[in-house]
Design a protein around this motif. Structure first.
Motif, PDB file in Angstrom:
ATOM      1  N   GLU A   1       0.618  -1.320  -0.183  1.00 13.04           N
ATOM      2  CA  GLU A   1       0.171  -0.354  -0.069  1.00 13.04           C
ATOM      3  C   GLU A   1       1.534   1.304   0.204  1.00 13.04           C
ATOM      4  OE1 GLU A   1       0.231  -1.724   2.692  1.00 13.04           O
ATOM      5  OE2 GLU A   1      -0.107  -1.898   4.186  1.00 13.04           O
TER       6      GLU A   1
ATOM      7  N   GLN B   1      10.416   2.771  -1.805  1.00 13.49           N
ATOM      8  CA  GLN B   1      10.140   3.442  -3.263  1.00 13.49           C
ATOM      9  C   GLN B   1       9.497   4.908  -3.034  1.00 13.49           C
ATOM     10  OE1 GLN B   1       9.633   2.022  -7.059  1.00 13.49           O
ATOM     11  NE2 GLN B   1       7.403   2.626  -7.574  1.00 13.49           N
TER      12      GLN B   1
ATOM     13  N   LEU C   1       7.169   7.975  -3.931  1.00 16.07           N
ATOM     14  CA  LEU C   1       6.623   8.698  -5.170  1.00 16.07           C
ATOM     15  C   LEU C   1       6.341   9.609  -4.965  1.00 16.07           C
ATOM     16  CD1 LEU C   1       4.223   5.028  -5.443  1.00 16.07           C
ATOM     17  CD2 LEU C   1       5.721   6.088  -7.730  1.00 16.07           C
TER      18      LEU C   1
ATOM     19  N   THR D   1      -8.289  13.486  -8.637  1.00 17.21           N
ATOM     20  CA  THR D   1      -7.293  12.338  -9.151  1.00 17.21           C
ATOM     21  C   THR D   1      -5.773  13.634  -8.495  1.00 17.21           C
ATOM     22  OG1 THR D   1      -8.410  12.449 -10.954  1.00 17.21           O
ATOM     23  CG2 THR D   1      -6.488  12.161 -10.766  1.00 17.21           C
ATOM     24  N   GLN D   2      -4.846  12.993  -8.769  1.00 16.96           N
ATOM     25  CA  GLN D   2      -3.690  13.215  -8.469  1.00 16.96           C
ATOM     26  C   GLN D   2      -2.779  12.475  -9.529  1.00 16.96           C
ATOM     27  OE1 GLN D   2      -2.375  11.511  -3.920  1.00 16.96           O
ATOM     28  NE2 GLN D   2      -3.710  12.515  -3.349  1.00 16.96           N
TER      29      GLN D   2
ATOM     30  N   PHE E   1       0.496  10.858 -11.040  1.00 21.68           N
ATOM     31  CA  PHE E   1       2.093  10.614  -9.869  1.00 21.68           C
ATOM     32  C   PHE E   1       2.965  10.575 -10.603  1.00 21.68           C
ATOM     33  CE2 PHE E   1       0.640   8.369  -5.782  1.00 21.68           C
ATOM     34  CZ  PHE E   1      -0.418   8.261  -6.538  1.00 21.68           C
ATOM     35  N   GLY E   2       4.677  10.689 -10.234  1.00 20.73           N
ATOM     36  CA  GLY E   2       5.723  10.033 -10.777  1.00 20.73           C
ATOM     37  C   GLY E   2       6.305   8.916 -10.677  1.00 20.73           C
ATOM     38  N   PRO E   3       7.107   8.925 -11.560  1.00 26.29           N
ATOM     39  CA  PRO E   3       7.670   7.182 -12.231  1.00 26.29           C
ATOM     40  C   PRO E   3       8.298   6.479 -10.343  1.00 26.29           C
ATOM     41  CG  PRO E   3       8.880   8.859 -13.399  1.00 26.29           C
ATOM     42  CD  PRO E   3       7.961   9.526 -12.820  1.00 26.29           C
ATOM     43  N   GLY E   4       7.945   7.621  -9.733  1.00 28.82           N
ATOM     44  CA  GLY E   4       8.976   7.103  -8.421  1.00 28.82           C
ATOM     45  C   GLY E   4      10.444   6.985  -8.607  1.00 28.82           C
TER      46      GLY E   4
ATOM     47  N   GLN F   1     -11.976   6.952  -6.859  1.00 29.97           N
ATOM     48  CA  GLN F   1     -10.762   6.202  -7.779  1.00 29.97           C
ATOM     49  C   GLN F   1     -10.378   4.905  -7.994  1.00 29.97           C
ATOM     50  OE1 GLN F   1      -8.334   9.845  -7.304  1.00 29.97           O
ATOM     51  NE2 GLN F   1      -9.998  11.181  -6.845  1.00 29.97           N
TER      52      GLN F   1
ATOM     53  N   TYR G   1      -7.010   2.844  -9.279  1.00 28.59           N
ATOM     54  CA  TYR G   1      -5.880   3.770  -9.956  1.00 28.59           C
ATOM     55  C   TYR G   1      -5.504   2.221  -9.954  1.00 28.59           C
ATOM     56  CZ  TYR G   1      -5.770   8.134  -8.096  1.00 28.59           C
ATOM     57  OH  TYR G   1      -6.275   9.272  -8.018  1.00 28.59           O
TER      58      TYR G   1
ATOM     59  N   GLN H   1      -1.436   0.432 -10.849  1.00 30.07           N
ATOM     60  CA  GLN H   1      -0.587   0.475 -11.043  1.00 30.07           C
ATOM     61  C   GLN H   1       1.091  -1.176 -11.359  1.00 30.07           C
ATOM     62  OE1 GLN H   1       1.569   1.480  -7.054  1.00 30.07           O
ATOM     63  NE2 GLN H   1       3.505   1.741  -7.295  1.00 30.07           N
TER      64      GLN H   1
ATOM     65  N   GLY I   1       4.422   4.431 -11.243  1.00 28.08           N
ATOM     66  CA  GLY I   1       3.737   5.305  -9.797  1.00 28.08           C
ATOM     67  C   GLY I   1       2.256   4.718 -10.790  1.00 28.08           C
ATOM     68  N   PRO I   2       1.321   4.474  -9.469  1.00 29.16           N
ATOM     69  CA  PRO I   2      -0.197   4.768  -9.770  1.00 29.16           C
ATOM     70  C   PRO I   2      -0.451   5.697 -11.670  1.00 29.16           C
ATOM     71  CG  PRO I   2      -0.181   4.594  -7.456  1.00 29.16           C
ATOM     72  CD  PRO I   2       1.613   5.383  -8.414  1.00 29.16           C
TER      73      PRO I   2
ATOM     74  N   LEU J   1      -4.227   6.874 -12.907  1.00 26.55           N
ATOM     75  CA  LEU J   1      -5.825   6.139 -12.922  1.00 26.55           C
ATOM     76  C   LEU J   1      -6.858   6.100 -13.343  1.00 26.55           C
ATOM     77  CD1 LEU J   1      -8.190   7.789 -11.304  1.00 26.55           C
ATOM     78  CD2 LEU J   1      -8.668   9.556 -12.927  1.00 26.55           C
TER      79      LEU J   1
ATOM     80  N   LEU K   1      -0.551  -3.806  -9.767  1.00 22.52           N
ATOM     81  CA  LEU K   1      -1.498  -3.697  -8.529  1.00 22.52           C
ATOM     82  C   LEU K   1      -2.278  -2.157  -8.603  1.00 22.52           C
ATOM     83  CD1 LEU K   1      -1.348  -4.190  -5.484  1.00 22.52           C
ATOM     84  CD2 LEU K   1       0.329  -2.024  -5.173  1.00 22.52           C
TER      85      LEU K   1
ATOM     86  N   LEU L   1      -5.459  -0.415  -7.088  1.00 22.96           N
ATOM     87  CA  LEU L   1      -5.663   0.449  -5.992  1.00 22.96           C
ATOM     88  C   LEU L   1      -7.277   1.807  -5.634  1.00 22.96           C
ATOM     89  CD1 LEU L   1      -2.002   1.970  -6.268  1.00 22.96           C
ATOM     90  CD2 LEU L   1      -3.088   0.314  -3.436  1.00 22.96           C
TER      91      LEU L   1
ATOM     92  N   TRP M   1      -6.936   5.836   1.017  1.00 16.90           N
ATOM     93  CA  TRP M   1      -5.993   4.597  -0.133  1.00 16.90           C
ATOM     94  C   TRP M   1      -6.282   3.530  -0.003  1.00 16.90           C
ATOM     95  CZ3 TRP M   1      -3.846   5.808  -5.372  1.00 16.90           C
ATOM     96  CH2 TRP M   1      -3.812   6.841  -5.360  1.00 16.90           C
ATOM     97  N   GLY M   2      -7.154   2.808  -0.495  1.00 20.77           N
ATOM     98  CA  GLY M   2      -7.133   0.769   0.194  1.00 20.77           C
ATOM     99  C   GLY M   2      -6.345   0.453   0.001  1.00 20.77           C
ATOM    100  N   LEU M   3      -5.508  -0.422   0.654  1.00 21.73           N
ATOM    101  CA  LEU M   3      -4.356  -1.695   0.435  1.00 21.73           C
ATOM    102  C   LEU M   3      -3.623  -1.934  -0.401  1.00 21.73           C
ATOM    103  CD1 LEU M   3      -4.299  -3.517   3.986  1.00 21.73           C
ATOM    104  CD2 LEU M   3      -3.836  -1.679   3.422  1.00 21.73           C
TER     105      LEU M   3
END
Lengths: 113, 113
Positions: A42, A88, A90, A101-102, A104-107, B33, B35, B37, B42-43, B45, B86, B88, B103-105
């Motif tokens: 998570e 990791q 993120l 909505t978020q 995300f970058g690639p981490g 939402q 997502y 991953q 990164g996740p 949407l 994954l 989410l 966030w869910g797990l």
């Protein structure tokens, strides 16, 4: 497509080193976030910012610090890295009209030896 | 503490099978939402649902928001190896003058050819 960038993508360093993980977005989003995530697990929110000069700690305690001097930039710093910091990291951003909505970058995959 | 329970946590199925992932909470969300991953990224949407009872379809993926806006499901028809990843869920709740995501797990899905 979201325009949010993180550098470096991978980092292997020794214990005690100071590191800064970079995050930049070109979408003009006012909100930015840092998450920590172990592989396949998570997301844990460690820092967030709702605008310039505003930073807050997240739900998971972290020894890292952040700054938000410019809208587009949200770096995360570890003053003295330890093996327990291996994870990791993120970065994400969100803005008005994005329905929460978020993006995300690639981490950055950090390994501390 | 606001929780978003996601199940199952792990799922390994054969190509062509159907599956459903659930997110449940006692909290009411203004939106929810989903997502996806992939490892090392990164996740991203997939969909946002806003209205209670809303159903959205994205090719072989069907998303449903519960009538009371406390739960959601993701159904995948005829899963393919490319669906591996994954998944989410994240629910938006009011937090002062802002909204935050819970966030869910995560559900780690493996689709075997």
């Amino acid at each position: 497509e979201a325009d949010i960038y993180q550098t470096p993508r991978y980092l292997v360093i020794g214990t005690g080193k100071k590191i800064t993980l970079e995050c930049s977005q070109t979408m003009g989003h006012d909100k930015m976030y840092w998450y920590q995530q172990d592989p396949g697990m998570e997301l844990h929110l460690i820092h967030y910012s709702y605008g310039v000069n505003s930073t807050e700690k997240g739900d998971l305690s972290s020894e890292s610090t952040v700054s938000r001097i410019r809208t587009e930039h949200f770096p995360l710093t570890l003053e003295s890295a330890r093996p327990s910091h291996t994870s990791q990291y993120l970065c994400a951003s969100s803005g008005v009209g994005t329905s929460d909505t978020q993006y995300f970058g690639p981490g950055t995959r950090l390994t501390v030896l | 503490t606001q929780l978003l329970e996601q199940s199952p946590q792990f799922l390994s199925i054969q190509e062509g099978e159907n599956l459903t992932v659930y997110c449940n909470s006692s909290s009411v969300f203004s939106s929810l939402q989903w997502y996806r991953q992939e490892p090392g990224e990164g996740p991203v949407l997939l969909v946002t649902v806003v209205t209670g009872g809303e159903v959205k379809k994205l090719k072989r993926l069907t998303f449903q928001f519960g009538d009371a806006r406390k739960d959601s499901s993701l159904h995948i028809t005829a899963a393919q190896p490319g669906d591996t990843g994954l998944y989410l869920c994240a629910g938006a709740v009011e937090a002062g003058n802002n909204r935050k995501l819970i966030w869910g797990l995560g559900t780690s899905l493996a689709v075997n050819p």
